[in-house]
Design an enzyme around this catalytic site. Structure first.
Site, PDB file in Angstrom:
ATOM      1  N   ARG A  27       0.727  -1.098   0.073  1.00 25.39           N
ATOM      2  CA  ARG A  27      -0.022  -0.189   0.099  1.00 25.39           C
ATOM      3  C   ARG A  27       0.861   1.255   0.070  1.00 25.39           C
ATOM      4  NH1 ARG A  27      -4.283  -0.235   4.602  1.00 25.39           N
ATOM      5  NH2 ARG A  27      -4.373  -2.448   4.119  1.00 25.39           N
ATOM      6  N   ARG A  31      -3.174   6.470   1.366  1.00 25.26           N
ATOM      7  CA  ARG A  31      -3.514   7.643   1.976  1.00 25.26           C
ATOM      8  C   ARG A  31      -2.697   8.489   3.070  1.00 25.26           C
ATOM      9  NH1 ARG A  31      -9.312   5.960   4.400  1.00 25.26           N
ATOM     10  NH2 ARG A  31      -8.627   3.892   4.525  1.00 25.26           N
ATOM     11  N   ARG A  40      -7.112  11.414  -5.117  1.00 26.50           N
ATOM     12  CA  ARG A  40      -8.213  10.820  -4.870  1.00 26.50           C
ATOM     13  C   ARG A  40      -9.366  11.578  -4.737  1.00 26.50           C
ATOM     14  NH1 ARG A  40     -10.304   6.528  -0.406  1.00 26.50           N
ATOM     15  NH2 ARG A  40     -12.322   6.989  -0.571  1.00 26.50           N
ATOM     16  N   ASP A  78      -7.214  -2.828  -6.833  1.00 27.11           N
ATOM     17  CA  ASP A  78      -8.089  -3.350  -5.456  1.00 27.11           C
ATOM     18  C   ASP A  78      -8.175  -4.867  -5.906  1.00 27.11           C
ATOM     19  OD1 ASP A  78      -9.192  -2.333  -2.992  1.00 27.11           O
ATOM     20  OD2 ASP A  78     -10.225  -4.049  -3.967  1.00 27.11           O
ATOM     21  N   TYR A 154     -15.231 -12.350   0.434  1.00 27.40           N
ATOM     22  CA  TYR A 154     -16.292 -11.185   0.211  1.00 27.40           C
ATOM     23  C   TYR A 154     -17.331 -11.492  -0.557  1.00 27.40           C
ATOM     24  CZ  TYR A 154     -12.100  -8.220   1.557  1.00 27.40           C
ATOM     25  OH  TYR A 154     -11.188  -7.581   2.326  1.00 27.40           O
TER      26      TYR A 154
END
Lengths: 354, 354
Positions: A27, A31, A40, A78, A154
């Protein structure tokens, strides 16, 4: 590979000699970077960052521009692009994790599941091509996927980070249904990774984020076996080079011996495993990638340097170590602490490669 | 112990011969039982169930009355009684986990932390006495506590199941502050467990629910060392008997060798560890308690029996196995599936004790 200006990462994955221990971060485009948060905002949403290859390229390059000591780049995307392409309807709610509009719980729905047309994932392959072009040989590019088990959690539960009771109930009561989901997903992932390779990915990583929720036997049956199928079906690059693979089961430190047998070139380790003990357990079969606790990057420069040294010392001399965090970098990380970590890895790792 | 009608559980913890493998379940008095849900309704809240010794006794007895094959009872209480008594203000919000009104993050607050007056926990000791009286020698009674690390995560973060970033930042940046919290909590827990023993607890268990979030070194420093202090300070019963202790670090299967050295009589195992491999790793130093995945109890009678047999077979012949789940039973469990499991343990375990 001969056009690569820095192939330290690929060499380490192949257990070949390097001058220092290469490093990247899970990652790393994320962020904690103000420039990422701006991109973003410009894109409008996380999914738009993934689906637009200009944005995906922009954010992939950001950590490389800020931190010249990084040794690899990774596709910005992702793991849930795959179940989305399989028809489950991915969406994000502000402040919450990813969710799906549909879940696979009824036998009728599960039996309808098929390998989707790869055209639905063309935006990922476009991003890979564009990133490779932009990198222009500066660093190798890692492609990636979720493991079939992790993607299935998921698809069955409808979201991540659950207690996995619905999918585990299926695993024990109706293993035939779960195997259909896993097999279809594995076939999809094979096509997906090979298309990433054809588009320019020079290494691939399989993220098994939720394999650690299983018992030993269930892990082998429902997660590891499908990762083995994928690893053994990976193609070479267009110019005939091997594409090294990394398999990472978070919380899977108990099962390293089994993981080392599936044919992957490297294993990812979370921070709960002592990397020196891991190395003793797997021998020279695989390289190891990891494994600083990302929480350490919230502390002080002194503590960061000390803990980096501990990981390097624990692995010890010789080939086959890729330094990384044991999990994705947290968004609360001060950017200067990343620089401290990267500097420490470079400075303290060279003596292990003399 | 000579007054106990069934001491199979205590014998297994002490690695003494038994006729079969004893069994109990973490959270056996809990929401999967309709009679528990009724008691909780009558009490008005979860905390009232804990704080009123009539209610605590009532719900402790419920699983024993329903399932005659259980071999141990466990005090109905909560690990968070301790930080509550230490002044942090425990409360529950409907549909959410436990929370605290105050957290320990500022140096000034941390330095004010002291071992509380045990009178604040008298309701727990009252419950232990009353349950012992009600049991009347039917089964042994287990007392318990959270580990200092686990309790500290709640005290620092203000809630459970977090990413533990606040407490880990403290661990790496200000270990002196965290050690003050842990040391004060360990001193409190020693008094707390010894008062439970004085009130009638015949075995004790330390729940280290969040130790698995740490790296190997940090686990030893911040969790295991404090559990060792507790285990070595445990007193005997009023009539001079040893009180066996069980230490359970969820997600701690990588560190069993270190856990086996701290002087506890048994280790709890979650379901990720193969219990046969665990036994090989720890030898005869400790008994092992576990480790069926509680999710299996949501499946079919056939699957439950098969998985029970696998755990028993994996442990194999001989002393020192207490059958349990690898974590608390889930509230979605059908009550008849528990009976299936208990029957399977009794039926299939006897041959391993011939």
């Amino acid at each position: 590979m001969n056009l690569l200006k820095n192939d330290t990462f690929l060499k380490a994955l192949m257990r070949q000699p390097t001058d220092y221990t290469p490093v990247w971060m899970m990652r790393q485009a994320g962020r904690y970077l103000p420039e990422y948060r701006q991109s973003r905002k410009n894109a409008g949403s996380f999914l738009q960052l993934c689906k637009n290859s200009d944005f995906a390229t922009e954010v992939t390059m950001q950590p490389l521009d800020r931190y010249p000591l990084l040794d690899a780049s990774i596709l910005f995307s992702d793991i849930l692009t795959v179940p989305d392409a399989m028809g489950l309807g991915l969406y994000f709610e502000e402040g919450e994790g990813p969710k799906f509009e549909r879940t696979l719980q009824l036998e009728a729905d599960i039996k309808k599941l098929v390998v989707p047309d790869m055209a639905k994932l063309q935006y990922v392959f476009d991003a890979v091509s564009q990133i490779r072009k932009t990198l222009n040989g500066r660093l190798p590019l890692i492609g990636f996927t979720g493991s079939p088990w992790t993607l299935a959690t998921y698809m069955v539960e409808g979201r991540g980070k659950t207690d996995f009771l619905t999918i585990k109930k299926m695993a024990y009561a109706r293993p035939d249904l779960l195997h259909h989901i896993l097999d279809t997903t594995a076939q999809t992932v094979i096509q997906y990774l090979n298309a990433q390779i054809a588009s320019g990915a020079q290494a691939v990583m399989i993220f098994d984020s939720w394999g650690g929720a299983l018992s030993h036997d269930a892990y082998i049956e429902f997660s590891l076996n499908y990762m083995q199928k994928i690893v053994s079906a990976l193609t070479k690059t267009n110019d005939g080079r091997i594409v090294p693979s990394v398999v990472f089961t978070k919380g899977g430190g108990l099962w390293l011996e089994a993981q080392a047998e599936i044919g992957a070139d490297a294993l990812g380790l979370d921070w709960t495993v002592d990397i020196g003990s891991a190395r003793k357990r797997v021998g020279k079969q695989v390289a190891l990638q990891g494994n600083l606790d990302p929480a350490i990057l919230l502390s002080t420069p002194e503590a960061i340097e000390k803990e980096v040294v501990k990981v390097l010392e624990s692995f010890g001399h010789g080939q086959g170590h890729v330094f990384n965090l044991g999990h994705g970098i947290t968004q609360l990380t001060p950017t200067e602490n990343v620089a401290t970590m990267l500097k420490a890895v470079r400075a303290h790792s060279q003596k292990y490669h003399l």
